[in-house]
Design a protein around this motif. Sequence first.
Motif, PDB file in Angstrom:
ATOM      1  N   LEU A  28      17.056  70.383  14.765  1.00 43.28           N
ATOM      2  CA  LEU A  28      17.637  70.316  13.431  1.00 43.28           C
ATOM      3  C   LEU A  28      17.391  71.600  12.637  1.00 43.28           C
ATOM      4  O   LEU A  28      18.189  71.957  11.763  1.00 43.28           O
ATOM      5  CB  LEU A  28      17.071  69.109  12.680  1.00 43.28           C
ATOM      6  CG  LEU A  28      17.670  68.806  11.303  1.00 43.28           C
ATOM      7  CD1 LEU A  28      19.171  68.550  11.398  1.00 43.28           C
ATOM      8  CD2 LEU A  28      16.971  67.607  10.665  1.00 43.28           C
ATOM      9  N   TRP A  48      22.233  69.345   3.160  1.00 42.76           N
ATOM     10  CA  TRP A  48      22.155  67.959   3.640  1.00 42.76           C
ATOM     11  C   TRP A  48      23.527  67.292   3.576  1.00 42.76           C
ATOM     12  O   TRP A  48      23.941  66.608   4.525  1.00 42.76           O
ATOM     13  CB  TRP A  48      21.134  67.198   2.793  1.00 42.76           C
ATOM     14  CG  TRP A  48      21.132  65.712   3.031  1.00 42.76           C
ATOM     15  CD1 TRP A  48      21.090  65.079   4.241  1.00 42.76           C
ATOM     16  CD2 TRP A  48      21.203  64.686   2.041  1.00 42.76           C
ATOM     17  NE1 TRP A  48      21.110  63.715   4.065  1.00 42.76           N
ATOM     18  CE2 TRP A  48      21.177  63.435   2.720  1.00 42.76           C
ATOM     19  CE3 TRP A  48      21.252  64.688   0.650  1.00 42.76           C
ATOM     20  CZ2 TRP A  48      21.235  62.230   2.042  1.00 42.76           C
ATOM     21  CZ3 TRP A  48      21.294  63.472  -0.017  1.00 42.76           C
ATOM     22  CH2 TRP A  48      21.286  62.257   0.667  1.00 42.76           C
ATOM     23  N   ARG A  78      23.977  63.133  13.415  1.00 43.47           N
ATOM     24  CA  ARG A  78      23.221  61.894  13.542  1.00 43.47           C
ATOM     25  C   ARG A  78      21.720  62.140  13.422  1.00 43.47           C
ATOM     26  O   ARG A  78      21.224  63.241  13.669  1.00 43.47           O
ATOM     27  CB  ARG A  78      23.530  61.225  14.888  1.00 43.47           C
ATOM     28  CG  ARG A  78      24.986  60.854  15.059  1.00 43.47           C
ATOM     29  CD  ARG A  78      25.397  59.777  14.081  1.00 43.47           C
ATOM     30  NE  ARG A  78      26.822  59.487  14.116  1.00 43.47           N
ATOM     31  CZ  ARG A  78      27.397  58.509  13.406  1.00 43.47           C
ATOM     32  NH1 ARG A  78      26.644  57.763  12.602  1.00 43.47           N
ATOM     33  NH2 ARG A  78      28.697  58.317  13.481  1.00 43.47           N
ATOM     34  N   SER A  79      21.032  61.068  13.077  1.00 42.91           N
ATOM     35  CA  SER A  79      19.584  61.117  12.960  1.00 42.91           C
ATOM     36  C   SER A  79      18.948  61.157  14.347  1.00 42.91           C
ATOM     37  O   SER A  79      19.442  60.520  15.288  1.00 42.91           O
ATOM     38  CB  SER A  79      19.073  59.904  12.179  1.00 42.91           C
ATOM     39  OG  SER A  79      17.668  59.813  12.245  1.00 42.91           O
ATOM     40  N   HIS A 105      23.433  58.569   9.995  1.00 43.09           N
ATOM     41  CA  HIS A 105      23.524  59.999   9.740  1.00 43.09           C
ATOM     42  C   HIS A 105      22.135  60.577   9.469  1.00 43.09           C
ATOM     43  O   HIS A 105      21.200  59.846   9.128  1.00 43.09           O
ATOM     44  CB  HIS A 105      24.442  60.269   8.546  1.00 43.09           C
ATOM     45  CG  HIS A 105      25.886  60.034   8.850  1.00 43.09           C
ATOM     46  ND1 HIS A 105      26.850  59.913   7.875  1.00 43.09           N
ATOM     47  CD2 HIS A 105      26.542  59.888  10.032  1.00 43.09           C
ATOM     48  CE1 HIS A 105      28.023  59.715   8.426  1.00 43.09           C
ATOM     49  NE2 HIS A 105      27.866  59.683   9.728  1.00 43.09           N
ATOM     50  N   VAL A 106      22.012  61.867   9.645  1.00 43.57           N
ATOM     51  CA  VAL A 106      20.731  62.528   9.438  1.00 43.57           C
ATOM     52  C   VAL A 106      20.261  62.285   8.005  1.00 43.57           C
ATOM     53  O   VAL A 106      21.057  62.328   7.047  1.00 43.57           O
ATOM     54  CB  VAL A 106      20.846  64.029   9.742  1.00 43.57           C
ATOM     55  CG1 VAL A 106      21.829  64.724   8.810  1.00 43.57           C
ATOM     56  CG2 VAL A 106      19.493  64.713   9.691  1.00 43.57           C
TER      57      VAL A 106
END
Length: 219
Positions: A47, A71, A80-81, A88-89
């Motif tokens: 990330l 963000w 995606r997380s 979502h992240v």
Amino acid sequence: MSDAEASRSAPPQNLDEAGAVVRGAEPAPATTVLRHMVYGSGLTHPLDYLVLLHALFRLETSEPFTPRDIWRDLQAEGIRSAKNSSEHVGRDAVYAAFNRIIDARFIRRTSEGGGPGRFGRTRYELYRQPAYNPEYAPPSEPWDPTEDPAFPHVGAPCPGTPEVEKADTKTAGGAASRNAGRGVTGSGVPGRGRPPIPPGRAASGVPGSGGALPPHPPG
């Protein structure tokens, strides 16, 4: 006067020759990714690179942006997380990556306009080269070269010189020669000289070699 001469002498229409030229508001078509951003960057999470790349593209537009904008960009793209691929992240994950980029000195956090008892306005400076960051410090050597046993110290003979060999091989009370198998009788070096022959033994210490002593006569 000809038409060409009239056009050259005519004043420019609505043109300010001192007007500033700035970048227009448009998406950045490209950005530069340097080798040190990937190799040896200190960024250990996938990330981190997504956040850094989006920050670099935002930087190309010359428009100010915030960590919240990064963000929202990632959410708009459907990133995606890492913990739950169905979501979502999250904001906290993006902000944590932002802090790791600060620790890697790609971003410098400053405060301006503050005073006693109040916080100033936070400002983030993004650097393509962390070496230009005023807070950047080159890594120190993990070891001191003088700690190496082979390091030549002042006053000590260098390894491989005759002085070192002479000091290492000559000992007090030993023979002058340091080669095994050399020397004279009575020296402390094994392998040279005849051993003393005890009474009643053959002159040669090797069985079958040399003549035996004559037997004593009876009586």
